[in-house]
Design an enzyme around this catalytic site. Structure first.
Site, mmCIF file in Angstrom:
data_model
loop_
_atom_site.group_PDB
_atom_site.id
_atom_site.type_symbol
_atom_site.label_atom_id
_atom_site.label_comp_id
_atom_site.label_asym_id
_atom_site.label_seq_id
_atom_site.Cartn_x
_atom_site.Cartn_y
_atom_site.Cartn_z
ATOM 1 N N GLY A 20 0.746 -1.181 -0.202
ATOM 2 C CA GLY A 20 -0.029 0.012 0.001
ATOM 3 C C GLY A 20 0.758 1.207 -0.057
ATOM 4 N N ARG A 24 7.205 1.824 1.151
ATOM 5 C CA ARG A 24 7.585 0.209 1.417
ATOM 6 C C ARG A 24 8.021 -0.368 -0.093
ATOM 7 N NH1 ARG A 24 3.477 -2.225 5.539
ATOM 8 N NH2 ARG A 24 4.552 -1.300 7.406
ATOM 9 N N ARG A 43 2.146 11.162 -8.718
ATOM 10 C CA ARG A 43 1.557 11.524 -7.533
ATOM 11 C C ARG A 43 2.431 10.786 -6.294
ATOM 12 N NH1 ARG A 43 -4.389 12.144 -7.760
ATOM 13 N NH2 ARG A 43 -4.713 12.630 -10.047
ATOM 14 N N ARG A 87 -0.428 -8.767 -3.486
ATOM 15 C CA ARG A 87 -0.536 -7.602 -2.335
ATOM 16 C C ARG A 87 0.430 -8.054 -1.225
ATOM 17 N NH1 ARG A 87 -2.089 -3.864 1.015
ATOM 18 N NH2 ARG A 87 -3.207 -4.224 3.124
ATOM 19 N N SER A 90 -0.128 -4.752 5.634
ATOM 20 C CA SER A 90 -0.546 -5.147 6.986
ATOM 21 C C SER A 90 -2.001 -5.394 7.074
ATOM 22 C CB SER A 90 0.093 -3.903 7.874
ATOM 23 O OG SER A 90 -0.498 -2.696 7.263
ATOM 24 N N ASP A 204 -1.703 -5.077 13.870
ATOM 25 C CA ASP A 204 -2.326 -4.520 15.013
ATOM 26 C C ASP A 204 -3.640 -5.915 15.351
ATOM 27 O OD1 ASP A 204 -3.260 -2.810 12.704
ATOM 28 O OD2 ASP A 204 -4.957 -3.377 13.646
ATOM 29 N N ARG A 217 8.122 -3.081 12.441
ATOM 30 C CA ARG A 217 7.589 -3.438 11.034
ATOM 31 C C ARG A 217 8.317 -3.902 9.914
ATOM 32 N NH1 ARG A 217 1.856 -0.326 10.867
ATOM 33 N NH2 ARG A 217 1.415 -0.238 13.045
HETATM 34 N N1 HPA Z 1 -8.182 -2.033 9.798
HETATM 35 C C1 HPA Z 1 -8.233 -1.942 8.407
HETATM 36 N N2 HPA Z 1 -6.997 -2.076 7.557
HETATM 37 C C2 HPA Z 1 -5.991 -2.424 8.717
HETATM 38 C C3 HPA Z 1 -6.048 -2.452 9.992
HETATM 39 C C4 HPA Z 1 -7.364 -2.347 10.704
HETATM 40 O O1 HPA Z 1 -7.310 -2.454 11.859
HETATM 41 N N3 HPA Z 1 -4.693 -2.615 10.395
HETATM 42 C C5 HPA Z 1 -3.918 -2.736 9.258
HETATM 43 N N4 HPA Z 1 -4.563 -2.401 8.306
#
Ligand code: HPA
Length: 234
Positions: A20, A24, A43, A87, A90, A204, A217
């Site tokens: 994304g 990265r 962009r 893809r 995270s 997370d 990370r």
């Molecule tokens: N929500 C949506 N996308 C994410 C999250 C999340 O908690 N963590 C990492 N990408």
């Protein structure tokens, strides 16, 4: 050149990794590819093409969310001839057994809504990963001993979620984690006869509130890039 990608014809490889975050993409290209060359900076959505073990690879940022990913994936597939799109990103963990730093290989990606919803109308289409890529990534992850979960994820339109009831239903139905891009990537790949997979690191956890500190990370992200590369060329 397309509206959103400045690469010349032939500068994009058939295999594309899509984080994304454009920075990265830069880090992954500089760390894992040989002779990485910047091929897009329109962009600031950086894209690089180089080689990995002799195979040509592009690493192109997708931006956050399905509408942004849809723009890049459409142009990569339709204008540049990309065939394999993975893809790397995270996600938030949703099951107790899914821990921060674990990997998730997304077998399916459920959504409430996606850029393709307008096409499907009443159909609840089930976006799914390419089996060959999924199998190869599972083998690569198991070889390196990475804690890995394989199953369904949720591709959301919102990071700041206001539907605890919906999350509850997903947890109840075994959804492993939440991110914001995979469902549309899988749908576009299916539409155009391409292969797609999402390899995700749990950054997370929605249940515990635990989050991976930013200095940790990069390491987890590196595992993900190598698993994606091994899967693409196995
Ligand atoms: N929500 C949506 N996308 C994410 C999250 C999340 O908690 N963590 C990492 N990408």
């Amino acid at each position: 050149m397309t509206i959103h990608i400045g690469a010349a014809p032939g500068e994009i490889a058939e295999t594309v990794l899509m984080p994304g975050d454009p920075y990265r993409a830069k880090w992954a290209a500089e760390t894992f590819l040989q002779d990485a060359k910047l091929v897009n900076e329109v962009r600031g959505m950086l894209g690089y093409t180089g080689t990995w073990n002799g195979h040509r690879v592009t690493i192109q940022g997708s931006g956050m969310g399905m509408p942004s990913l849809s723009i890049y994936a459409n142009e990569l597939i339709r204008d540049y001839g990309a065939k394999t799109l993975i893809r790397i990103g995270s996600c938030g963990g949703m099951q107790d057994k899914v821990k921060v730093r674990d990997l998730i290989l997304a077998m399916t990606a459920s959504t409430v809504n996606s850029p393709s919803s307008g096409i499907f109308r009443e159909l609840n289409y089930a976006p799914c990963a390419d089996w060959g890529l999924l199998q190869a990534a599972a083998q690569a992850a198991s070889k390196r001993g990475s804690a890995t979960h394989i199953g369904g994820i949720y591709s959301s339109d919102v990071f700041y979620d206001e539907r605890p009831d919906l999350n509850e239903q997903m947890v109840r139905h075994g959804i492993l984690g939440v991110e914001m891009e995979a469902a549309e990537l899988y749908t576009l790949a299916a539409r155009h006869g391409c292969r797609a997979l999402a390899v995700l690191t749990v950054s997370d956890h929605l249940g515990t509130g635990e989050a991976l500190p930013s200095d940790q990370r990069e390491r987890s992200f590196g595992d993900m890039v190598e698993i994606a590369l091994e899967a693409a060329f196995s």
